[in-house]
Design a protein around this motif. Structure first.
Motif, PDB file in Angstrom:
ATOM      1  N   SER A 192       0.818  -1.220   0.000  1.00  0.00           N
ATOM      2  CA  SER A 192       0.000   0.000   0.000  1.00  0.00           C
ATOM      3  C   SER A 192       0.852   1.271   0.000  1.00  0.00           C
ATOM      4  O   SER A 192       0.555   2.225   0.707  1.00  0.00           O
ATOM      5  N   GLY A 193       1.922   1.244  -0.766  1.00  0.00           N
ATOM      6  CA  GLY A 193       2.772   2.428  -0.868  1.00  0.00           C
ATOM      7  C   GLY A 193       3.785   2.566   0.251  1.00  0.00           C
ATOM      8  O   GLY A 193       4.634   3.447   0.210  1.00  0.00           O
ATOM      9  N   GLU A 194       3.725   1.726   1.256  1.00  0.00           N
ATOM     10  CA  GLU A 194       4.715   1.735   2.338  1.00  0.00           C
ATOM     11  C   GLU A 194       5.787   0.702   2.013  1.00  0.00           C
ATOM     12  O   GLU A 194       5.491  -0.473   1.845  1.00  0.00           O
ATOM     13  N   VAL A 195       7.018   1.154   1.902  1.00  0.00           N
ATOM     14  CA  VAL A 195       8.132   0.261   1.598  1.00  0.00           C
ATOM     15  C   VAL A 195       9.046   0.213   2.813  1.00  0.00           C
ATOM     16  O   VAL A 195       9.458   1.242   3.337  1.00  0.00           O
ATOM     17  N   LEU A 196       9.353  -1.003   3.243  1.00  0.00           N
ATOM     18  CA  LEU A 196      10.257  -1.193   4.372  1.00  0.00           C
ATOM     19  C   LEU A 196      11.323  -2.187   3.962  1.00  0.00           C
ATOM     20  O   LEU A 196      11.010  -3.260   3.429  1.00  0.00           O
ATOM     21  N   GLU A 197      12.568  -1.832   4.193  1.00  0.00           N
ATOM     22  CA  GLU A 197      13.674  -2.720   3.862  1.00  0.00           C
ATOM     23  C   GLU A 197      14.476  -2.978   5.125  1.00  0.00           C
ATOM     24  O   GLU A 197      14.895  -2.043   5.806  1.00  0.00           O
TER      25      GLU A 197
END
Length: 151
Positions: free
Chosen positions: A136-141
């Protein structure tokens, strides 16, 4: 006793409606902004929770046992490897669907996942794992260096 049955005039009604609109417009905007912000924070928290759980579970298995990522068709299996085959599978990464699946229950831990694993040349310590979740548009690496058989 004399009663006033006159009621309210059109001007009084229009003034009342205008005042209500002036008061309610900012309140409505604040409520909409608050709901939108709550949804964004909720999505971000969900992505962080999923990524932390997957990374912690993977790290625990890889450092405490002889557990490796093994390719199997379009999937990667995090499994206990006895040299020729997997004896126990912990996680399944489905590359085509970008899903991380808990092997013993079949529960999808997260969708829209990518994972990169690079093992070191010193057999095979350390392994560098990069886990990315895009939801949903949230990117976590998340990046981690995992040392096998730590204990």
């Amino acid at each position: 006793m004399k009663f006033n049955n006159r009621g309210i005039t059109l001007v009084e009604l229009l003034i009342t409606i205008t005042l209500m609109a002036v008061v309610l417009s900012p309140i409505t905007m604040i409520v909409i902004y608050t709901l939108k912000t709550e949804q964004q924070v909720s999505t971000k928290n969900e992505v962080q929770r999923e990524a932390r759980f997957i990374m912690e579970y993977m790290t625990e298995k890889m450092r405490d046992k002889d557990v490796y990522w093994i390719e199997s068709g379009q999937n990667l299996h995090l499994c206990l490897f006895n040299g020729s085959s997997c004896t126990e599978i912990y996680l399944i990464y489905n590359e085509s669907n970008q899903q991380m699946i808990l092997a013993d229950t079949g529960h999808v831990l997260s969708e829209h996942v990518t994972i990169e694993v690079e093992t070191g040349t010193n057999p095979p310590n350390p392994a560098e794992v990069i886990l990315t979740i895009d939801k949903s548009g949230e990117v976590l690496e998340l990046k981690s260096h995992i040392y096998y058989n730590r204990f």
